[in-house]
Design an enzyme around this catalytic site. Structure first.
Site, PDB file in Angstrom:
ATOM      1  CD  GLU A 170     -72.266  20.813 -81.396  1.00 16.77           C
ATOM      2  OE1 GLU A 170     -72.082  19.598 -81.567  1.00 16.77           O
ATOM      3  OE2 GLU A 170     -72.296  21.345 -80.275  1.00 16.77           O
ATOM      4  CB  SER A 201     -69.346  19.276 -83.539  1.00 10.08           C
ATOM      5  OG  SER A 201     -70.470  18.484 -83.260  1.00 10.08           O
ATOM      6  CE1 TYR A 224     -71.222  14.715 -86.222  1.00 11.13           C
ATOM      7  CE2 TYR A 224     -69.797  16.630 -86.276  1.00 11.13           C
ATOM      8  CZ  TYR A 224     -70.562  15.727 -85.574  1.00 11.13           C
ATOM      9  OH  TYR A 224     -70.656  15.838 -84.205  1.00 11.13           O
ATOM     10  NE  ARG A 235     -68.555  10.460 -78.159  1.00 13.73           N
ATOM     11  CZ  ARG A 235     -68.992  11.560 -78.781  1.00 13.73           C
ATOM     12  NH1 ARG A 235     -70.226  11.608 -79.264  1.00 13.73           N
ATOM     13  NH2 ARG A 235     -68.198  12.612 -78.942  1.00 13.73           N
ATOM     14  CG  ASP A 256     -65.224  12.699 -76.977  1.00  9.93           C
ATOM     15  OD1 ASP A 256     -65.733  11.590 -77.248  1.00  9.93           O
ATOM     16  OD2 ASP A 256     -65.694  13.780 -77.381  1.00  9.93           O
ATOM     17  CD  GLU A 292     -65.763  17.341 -75.719  1.00 13.48           C
ATOM     18  OE1 GLU A 292     -66.954  17.554 -76.034  1.00 13.48           O
ATOM     19  OE2 GLU A 292     -64.803  17.889 -76.270  1.00 13.48           O
ATOM     20  CG  ASN A 305     -69.725  14.736 -76.204  1.00 10.45           C
ATOM     21  OD1 ASN A 305     -69.618  15.851 -76.679  1.00 10.45           O
ATOM     22  ND2 ASN A 305     -68.700  13.887 -76.142  1.00 10.45           N
ATOM     23  N   GLY A 327     -74.165  12.718 -80.777  1.00 11.02           N
ATOM     24  CA  GLY A 327     -74.680  12.651 -82.138  1.00 11.02           C
ATOM     25  C   GLY A 327     -75.342  11.318 -82.434  1.00 11.02           C
TER      26      GLY A 327
END
Length: 324
Positions: free
Chosen positions: A28, A160, A230, A268, A270, A284, A286, A290
């Site tokens: 990443e 990602s 992205y 964060r 998901d 998951e 994070n 990002g």
């Protein structure tokens, strides 16, 4: 007037010399360079003595030698989000943003995260975790019989959407496994929950942590992959699309998930919502989300009156060490 759920009154000058850690050695790295550049620009615009620092190019001891007093971790993936960097900063005595060593290590391992959540009764898709030696053709072919089709095939230590495949049939399984094994020696096979994809960010720590508004993600052809995350502007990020009761349920689930892992600073989660009954399933957590122009935590923060530079400054102000 801002309705921010956190105190944004931070003295930028009191934060000292700051290293924005970016780049790194993971898959990443390109995303991290974008995140770190945004954070660096934001902090310097507010008067912070901030400097870019790429651990792939310089030894971490230089942080101590050059008098850095705090570190903003804008690294993603292995070597930056998995507890290893956090441990090094603990050793150096340099406070850092985000979760500590243990929470970072557990959250970076999607399989271990699911085990923790499942043990505490939090909803997460059914799964299998198999090592490279177990992945014979016969075993791979049997996986859809246990989890159903489609099957999500993941390298559990990447982020990602790197190395992930949604295998729609038996014939897709071998290729999906070979792709994921390029990134990991243990793979995670997950029941596919069909329905809306959402994400929910958290700021803070423990009982004082707060969940930000839920974001619904609508990607082109339903494929929220690396490219759509992205490099395109076609993905939609929507607020207020869910009934208030469901949004509150998701926020409470995410807060519990965050607290169980021992996260701090920010994170964060998901999730997928099962279209038949809109039940949320955790995917998951994070711990170093990002911070690019397409990233979701800045979008959620903006929805409650927190501008990107103020978010960066507040996160930096929360930098700390595990050790007391």
């Amino acid at each position: 007037m801002s309705n921010a759920p956190i105190d944004l009154n931070v003295d930028a000058k009191a934060l000292g010399k700051v290293a924005v850690l970016l780049g790194g050695i993971s898959a990443e790295r390109p995303v991290s360079l974008m995140s770190g550049s945004g954070v660096l620009d934001a902090l310097t615009s507010l008067g912070v003595d901030a400097h870019a620092f790429d651990p792939a190019e310089r030894p971490l001891q230089a942080l101590k030698d050059e008098g850095f007093e705090r570190a903003f971790i804008a690294l993603h993936g292995r070597g930056g989000e998995d507890g290893t960097l956090q441990g090094a900063l603990e050793w150096l005595g340099i406070p850092y943003t985000g979760s500590g060593v243990t929470a970072s290590g557990v959250a970076m391992d999607k399989t271990m995260t699911k085990r923790v959540w499942a043990a505490e009764g939090l909803t997460t898709p059914q799964y299998l975790a198999l090592g490279r030696a177990e992945l014979t053709r016969e075993r791979i072919r049997a996986i859809p019989d246990e989890l159903g089709l489609p099957v999500i095939v993941k390298p559990p230590h990447e982020g990602s959407s790197i190395g992930i495949t949604k295998a729609a049939g038996y014939s897709d399984m071998q290729g999906a496994v070979e792709l994921a094994l390029g990134f990991d020696d243990e793979l995670l096979f997950e029941q596919c929950i069909e329905g809306p994809e959402v994400t929910c960010a958290v700021l803070g720590q423990g009982d004082t942590a707060v969940a930000l508004p839920v974001v619904e993600i609508r990607a082109e052809a339903g494929n929220y992959d690396f490219e759509n995350k992205y490099h395109t502007d076609t993905t939609q990020y929507l607020f207020g699309t869910l009934p208030a009761a469901l949004e509150a349920e998701i926020q409470q689930l995410v807060l519990k998930a965050y607290q169980l892992l021992g996260c701090r600073g920010w994170g964060r989660a998901d999730l997928m919502l099962r279209k038949s009954d809109m039940k949320p399933f955790l995917l998951e957590m994070n711990t170093s989300p990002g911070m690019t122009s397409h990233s979701l935590v800045p979008k959620a923060a903006k929805a409650v009156g927190i501008a990107y530079p103020q978010l960066c400054l507040w996160l930096l102000s929360q930098a700390r060490l595990d050790r007391k």
